[in-house]
Design an enzyme around this catalytic site. Structure first.
Site, PDB file in Angstrom:
ATOM      1  N   GLY A  39     -13.186  19.492   8.425  1.00  0.00           N
ATOM      2  CA  GLY A  39     -12.748  19.571   9.828  1.00  0.00           C
ATOM      3  C   GLY A  39     -12.375  20.983  10.242  1.00  0.00           C
ATOM      4  O   GLY A  39     -12.431  21.319  11.428  1.00  0.00           O
ATOM      5  N   ALA A  95      -9.736  17.924   7.612  1.00  0.00           N
ATOM      6  CA  ALA A  95      -8.875  16.895   8.176  1.00  0.00           C
ATOM      7  C   ALA A  95      -7.843  16.549   7.121  1.00  0.00           C
ATOM      8  O   ALA A  95      -8.008  16.899   5.953  1.00  0.00           O
ATOM      9  CB  ALA A  95      -9.711  15.666   8.508  1.00  0.00           C
ATOM     10  N   GLU A  97     -17.252  17.082   2.695  1.00  0.00           N
ATOM     11  CA  GLU A  97     -16.905  15.673   2.905  1.00  0.00           C
ATOM     12  C   GLU A  97     -17.663  14.736   1.952  1.00  0.00           C
ATOM     13  O   GLU A  97     -17.131  13.716   1.525  1.00  0.00           O
ATOM     14  CB  GLU A  97     -17.222  15.262   4.356  1.00  0.00           C
ATOM     15  CG  GLU A  97     -16.239  15.783   5.389  1.00  0.00           C
ATOM     16  CD  GLU A  97     -16.569  17.180   5.885  1.00  0.00           C
ATOM     17  OE1 GLU A  97     -16.007  17.589   6.910  1.00  0.00           O
ATOM     18  OE2 GLU A  97     -17.363  17.888   5.230  1.00  0.00           O
TER      19      GLU A  97
HETATM   20  N1  T1G Z   1      -5.784  16.929   3.304  1.00  0.00           N
HETATM   21  C1  T1G Z   1      -4.577  16.661   2.754  1.00  0.00           C
HETATM   22  N2  T1G Z   1      -4.066  17.328   1.669  1.00  0.00           N
HETATM   23  C2  T1G Z   1      -4.806  18.304   1.160  1.00  0.00           C
HETATM   24  C3  T1G Z   1      -6.082  18.635   1.673  1.00  0.00           C
HETATM   25  C4  T1G Z   1      -6.558  17.905   2.814  1.00  0.00           C
HETATM   26  N3  T1G Z   1      -7.743  18.169   3.378  1.00  0.00           N
HETATM   27  N4  T1G Z   1      -6.585  19.644   0.931  1.00  0.00           N
HETATM   28  C5  T1G Z   1      -5.663  19.924  -0.007  1.00  0.00           C
HETATM   29  N5  T1G Z   1      -4.599  19.135   0.119  1.00  0.00           N
HETATM   30  C6  T1G Z   1      -3.377  19.154  -0.693  1.00  0.00           C
HETATM   31  C7  T1G Z   1      -3.620  18.813  -2.156  1.00  0.00           C
HETATM   32  O1  T1G Z   1      -3.585  17.439  -2.370  1.00  0.00           O
HETATM   33  C8  T1G Z   1      -2.471  19.536  -2.829  1.00  0.00           C
HETATM   34  O2  T1G Z   1      -1.338  18.747  -2.656  1.00  0.00           O
HETATM   35  C9  T1G Z   1      -2.301  20.788  -1.994  1.00  0.00           C
HETATM   36  O3  T1G Z   1      -2.909  20.490  -0.731  1.00  0.00           O
HETATM   37  C10 T1G Z   1      -2.973  21.990  -2.571  1.00  0.00           C
HETATM   38  O4  T1G Z   1      -4.333  21.655  -2.821  1.00  0.00           O
HETATM   39  C11 T1G Z   1     -13.331  15.032   9.938  1.00  0.00           C
HETATM   40  C12 T1G Z   1     -13.733  14.002   7.247  1.00  0.00           C
HETATM   41  C13 T1G Z   1      -8.596  23.863  -0.003  1.00  0.00           C
HETATM   42  C14 T1G Z   1     -10.018  24.472  -1.894  1.00  0.00           C
HETATM   43  O5  T1G Z   1     -12.471  18.200   1.146  1.00  0.00           O
HETATM   44  O6  T1G Z   1     -10.861  21.458  -1.713  1.00  0.00           O
HETATM   45  O7  T1G Z   1     -12.366  17.261   6.934  1.00  0.00           O
HETATM   46  O8  T1G Z   1      -0.958  18.176  -5.005  1.00  0.00           O
HETATM   47  O9  T1G Z   1      -4.172  21.876  -5.313  1.00  0.00           O
HETATM   48  O10 T1G Z   1      -6.666  24.493  -5.761  1.00  0.00           O
HETATM   49  O11 T1G Z   1     -15.163  15.990   8.934  1.00  0.00           O
HETATM   50  O12 T1G Z   1      -7.468  21.817  -1.753  1.00  0.00           O
HETATM   51  O13 T1G Z   1       0.263  20.058  -3.974  1.00  0.00           O
HETATM   52  O14 T1G Z   1       0.763  17.706  -3.274  1.00  0.00           O
HETATM   53  O15 T1G Z   1      -6.418  21.584  -4.170  1.00  0.00           O
HETATM   54  O16 T1G Z   1      -5.816  26.052  -3.997  1.00  0.00           O
HETATM   55  C15 T1G Z   1     -12.573  17.989   3.855  1.00  0.00           C
HETATM   56  C16 T1G Z   1     -10.100  19.627   0.262  1.00  0.00           C
HETATM   57  C17 T1G Z   1     -11.588  16.938   4.215  1.00  0.00           C
HETATM   58  C18 T1G Z   1     -11.155  20.172   1.103  1.00  0.00           C
HETATM   59  C19 T1G Z   1      -7.513  24.551  -2.100  1.00  0.00           C
HETATM   60  N6  T1G Z   1     -11.904  19.030   3.107  1.00  0.00           N
HETATM   61  N7  T1G Z   1      -9.261  20.631  -0.351  1.00  0.00           N
HETATM   62  O17 T1G Z   1      -7.571  24.362  -3.459  1.00  0.00           O
HETATM   63  O18 T1G Z   1      -5.138  23.730  -3.905  1.00  0.00           O
HETATM   64  S1  T1G Z   1     -12.383  15.598   5.026  1.00  0.00           S
HETATM   65  C20 T1G Z   1     -11.900  19.044   1.778  1.00  0.00           C
HETATM   66  C21 T1G Z   1      -9.708  21.450  -1.326  1.00  0.00           C
HETATM   67  C22 T1G Z   1     -12.732  16.210   6.588  1.00  0.00           C
HETATM   68  C23 T1G Z   1     -13.798  15.891   8.804  1.00  0.00           C
HETATM   69  C24 T1G Z   1     -13.533  15.340   7.467  1.00  0.00           C
HETATM   70  C25 T1G Z   1      -8.708  22.345  -1.969  1.00  0.00           C
HETATM   71  C26 T1G Z   1      -8.727  23.804  -1.449  1.00  0.00           C
HETATM   72  P1  T1G Z   1      -0.264  18.678  -3.774  1.00  0.00           P
HETATM   73  P2  T1G Z   1      -5.050  22.166  -4.163  1.00  0.00           P
HETATM   74  P3  T1G Z   1      -6.280  24.738  -4.377  1.00  0.00           P
END
Ligand code: T1G
Length: 689
Positions: free
Chosen positions: A102, A63, A125
């Site tokens: 998500g 998400a 999450e």
């Molecule tokens: N939402 C918004 N921005 C995100 C994002 C996300 N989920 N994931 C990454 N970004 C932005 C990040 O801030 C950065 O921005 C850019 O993307 C590149 O990320 C309903 C509740 C996928 C393994 O926890 O673990 O789903 O700094 O530098 O090293 O159940 O990003 O460039 O402006 O980290 O290649 C659950 C989170 C969400 C995964 C890639 N998902 N992301 O790593 O790039 S909660 C997560 C990561 C959810 C549902 C719920 C990593 C990555 P900027 P990066 P990377």
């Protein structure tokens, strides 16, 4: 308006592509067109099957975290997934890169999942203080079983494609053109004929759950939560999936999610998510980077060996230099042993161990460093020793090589000035054990060239570290604040608190251990040597060291450690020593509560952080949080000292600091101007940012 969702057809198979760089987060502007596209394809008789895929470097990584805490825009992710489950024709998710949160929940709404062999799938999450809020706690157990789901959801650690296939989370693993193979897979499923059962209706595996084993596993995991709410909620939600109907469990998941997302812990952990990424940006991404192909480490002791392993683990050939053959042999043997331990624990394969060991070259000759692009000095923490090493490096290192010091306190400007190339000198302050600890304090000296700085920041991310750029002062950000946090520890002991009372206040706060247990683990002699070098004293700790009580390594320090165990046992001798020293100073003992302990240790910590921002030693308050959470075990559920100050109430912190300043006259209690401003505005802006 870019097309965040596009539809193409390959014969009678429709391919829906999500394109929302950088990580295809399920933002509102994706959910809406996706919902519309799926509804249309469901009702389109010319479409026999649907493939869902993503453009760019990864499948949906969750998400959109930036949307949390804001009014929810419809359709929500759950509605998109619910619609997906109404589609009778086969739906196939084609997953590359990562399917997280998500994103994984979306594909659990499909009948089938096919993945690229390098893909990783997970529900992280819990690392954001949340639980899967799009049905993941109810659908995943139906596919992989309750125990596996519990492990995946409470740890938040993604699994690899092959493991996902073994766990029946996915139906096929492909190399090469994923979309083409997904379309072929969809056609094969079509040919096999209906029914295509949505995951929500697959209950067999869940029905076979060994409830007793599940509850034991959940209880074990709960023990490790250390005050964090999310792991407990995750376990409860998966438990609900077993004992409640699908819709009841889904509703319960929602309730738990809404409670967590509005809570301070998740706000703190989301703050840290973005803070780590902000800190890692370092100086301008347009700056050129120097090429780093070969790395050298000077000093094969605990720190040098760990740093060498960190670079080898990152795939870099490493030259490890020790003037003495024997010391070099010992250093390499320790590295070998450490890798063997990882293999025996199953966290490393034998092949990977050998591959990493092959990257090492031992040397006793500085001339062997002439081809290295980065040289990290990790010798004894004494200026004279460091200057001697940098003198030699200046003579042998090639032009453009980056010369780094691993000092944890000393003046990097002075070290740089001792060479003919101060623009190539930078501080790389690793934390022990350097092959494990994620934090890397990167010390920008006055003359450090921007491209050298940009190079090491990027390199740090490349070897799995969390880099934070800091300026030069004694102890940089982390150790300088640690001194402020520890300044009152002795006074608290003399006034009546015991080491275990103070440590309990810290563990109740959420720290893995308190300052005295930590001191005993790290070795009291390190602080002792540092104090002596600076002409400082700590009457109780100094006396313990004079008695040879350096902590765990000598079997006693502030606590006793019996028969080589790591369990701290309160020691009456130490308490008698404290009482005697207090009597010598005419201090009568009194009862000291946990609140006072926190006020006199963590409020000065925050205050010192504010001063560091005022002096621009740190660029942002959130950088300080990243340092403390990744380097000093500050509880993640509190977001780091500067974020926590907001939760605790900066007004209260200022008031209590003033109280202690009046009572003790000690400068650490003098509220910083920026802290006062934070108390008024609620923002750390205005100094460092
Ligand atoms: N939402 C918004 N921005 C995100 C994002 C996300 N989920 N994931 C990454 N970004 C932005 C990040 O801030 C950065 O921005 C850019 O993307 C590149 O990320 C309903 C509740 C996928 C393994 O926890 O673990 O789903 O700094 O530098 O090293 O159940 O990003 O460039 O402006 O980290 O290649 C659950 C989170 C969400 C995964 C890639 N998902 N992301 O790593 O790039 S909660 C997560 C990561 C959810 C549902 C719920 C990593 C990555 P900027 P990066 P990377």
């Amino acid at each position: 308006m870019p097309d965040f969702v596009s539809v193409a057809s390959d014969g009678d198979v429709a391919v829906v592509t999500i394109d929302n760089p950088p990580v295809n987060a399920m933002s509102f502007h994706v959910r809406e067109p996706l919902h519309q596209a799926l509804a249309a394809l469901r009702d389109d008789p010319s479409v026999a099957a649907i493939v869902i895929a993503c453009a760019g470097r990864t499948f949906v990584a969750g998400a959109d975290i930036t949307e949390f805490g804001k009014p929810v825009q419809q359709p929500e992710l759950r509605a998109v997934i619910a619609l997906l489950e109404t589609i009778a024709k086969p739906t196939v998710a084609a997953i590359h890169g990562t399917a997280l949160g998500g994103g994984l929940e979306l594909v659990l709404g499909c009948h089938f999942r096919v993945v690229d062999s390098n893909a990783r799938l997970g529900l992280p999450e819990v690392k954001l203080g949340l639980l899967p809020g799009g049905g993941g706690t109810v659908r995943l157990p139906r596919l992989v079983g309750a125990e596996k789901a519990l492990g995946m959801i409470v740890s938040g650690t993604p699994i690899a494609a092959v493991e996902a296939l073994e766990a029946a989370l996915v139906d096929a693993v492909f190399d090469g053109d994923l979309i083409a193979q997904a379309v072929r897979f969809a056609s094969e499923m079509l040919a096999k004929g209906r029914p295509f059962l949505p995951v929500r209706d697959r209950n067999d595996r869940l029905g076979k759950t060994d409830l007793a084993a599940f509850d034991r596993q959940a209880a074990e995991l709960a023990k490790k939560a250390r005050g964090l709410e999310a792991p407990i909620a995750c376990a409860q939600a998966v438990r609900n999936a077993i004992s409640l109907s699908f819709d009841e469990a889904l509703a319960a998941e929602r309730e738990l999610f809404l409670k967590l997302v509005a809570g301070d812990q998740s706000r703190a952990q989301r703050h840290l998510f973005f803070a780590e990424r902000e800190a890692a940006k370092g100086p301008g991404k347009d700056l050129s980077r120097r090429r780093i192909a070969r790395v050298a480490i000077i000093g094969a002791g605990t720190m040098g060996g760990g740093i060498a392993m960190a670079f080898a683990n990152g795939g870099f050939p490493v030259t490890l230099l020790e003037p003495g053959e024997e010391a070099l042999r010992r250093g390499l043997a320790t590295i070998d042993k450490n890798y063997a331990v990882s293999v025996s624990r199953g966290s490393l394969t034998e092949a990977a161990r050998q591959q990493r060991l092959d990257l090492f070259k031992g040397s006793t000759d500085y001339a062997d460093l002439a081809d290295c692009d980065l040289i990290v000095e990790a010798v004894f923490e004494e200026m004279a020793v460091k200057l001697e090493v940098f003198g030699k490096l200046d003579a042998v290192a090639k032009p453009g090589a980056i010369l780094a010091t691993n000092t944890s306190y000393l003046d990097v400007n002075a070290i740089a000035a001792s060479t003919s190339r101060p623009h190539d000198v930078v501080g790389l302050h690793f934390f022990s054990p350097a092959n494990v600890m994620k934090l890397l304090e990167i010390v920008r000296a006055e003359k450090t060239a921007p491209d050298a700085l940009a190079t090491v920041v990027e390199l740090a991310r490349g070897i799995g570290k969390v880099p934070v750029v800091v300026g030069v002062c004694h102890g940089f950000v982390g150790n300088r604040m640690l001194a402020a946090r520890g300044a009152e520890s002795e006074a608290l002991l003399l006034e009546g608190a015991t080491p275990s009372q103070i440590d309990k206040a810290f563990t109740d706060f959420g720290w893995p251990m308190g300052p005295f247990q930590m001191g005993d683990l790290a070795g009291l002699d390190i602080g002792w040597r540092n104090r002596k070098a600076r002409g400082l004293t700590a009457v109780i700790a100094d006396t313990l060291c004079e008695q040879g009580r350096f902590g765990q390594k000598t079997g006693s320090g502030f606590y006793r450690y019996e028969n080589g165990s790591r369990t701290p046992v309160p020691d009456a001798e130490v308490e008698a020593l404290i009482r005697a020293k207090a009597a010598e100073k005419g201090i009568a003992p009194r009862t000291i509560g946990a609140d006072e302990i926190i006020e006199r240790t963590l409020y000065p910590l925050v205050n010192e952080g504010a001063k560091i921002l005022e002096e621009k030693i740190a660029a942002r308050a959130s950088d300080i949080d990243v340092v403390w959470v990744n380097g000093y075990g500050f509880p993640i559920g509190k977001g780091g000292p500067m974020f926590w100050a907001g939760l605790e109430g900066a007004g209260k912190i200022v008031e209590r600091l003033e109280h202690w300043h009046e009572r003790t006259g000690r400068p650490i209690f003098q509220p910083a101007t920026l802290l006062r401003r934070f108390a008024e505005t609620g923002s750390w802006e205005g100094a460092g940012g």
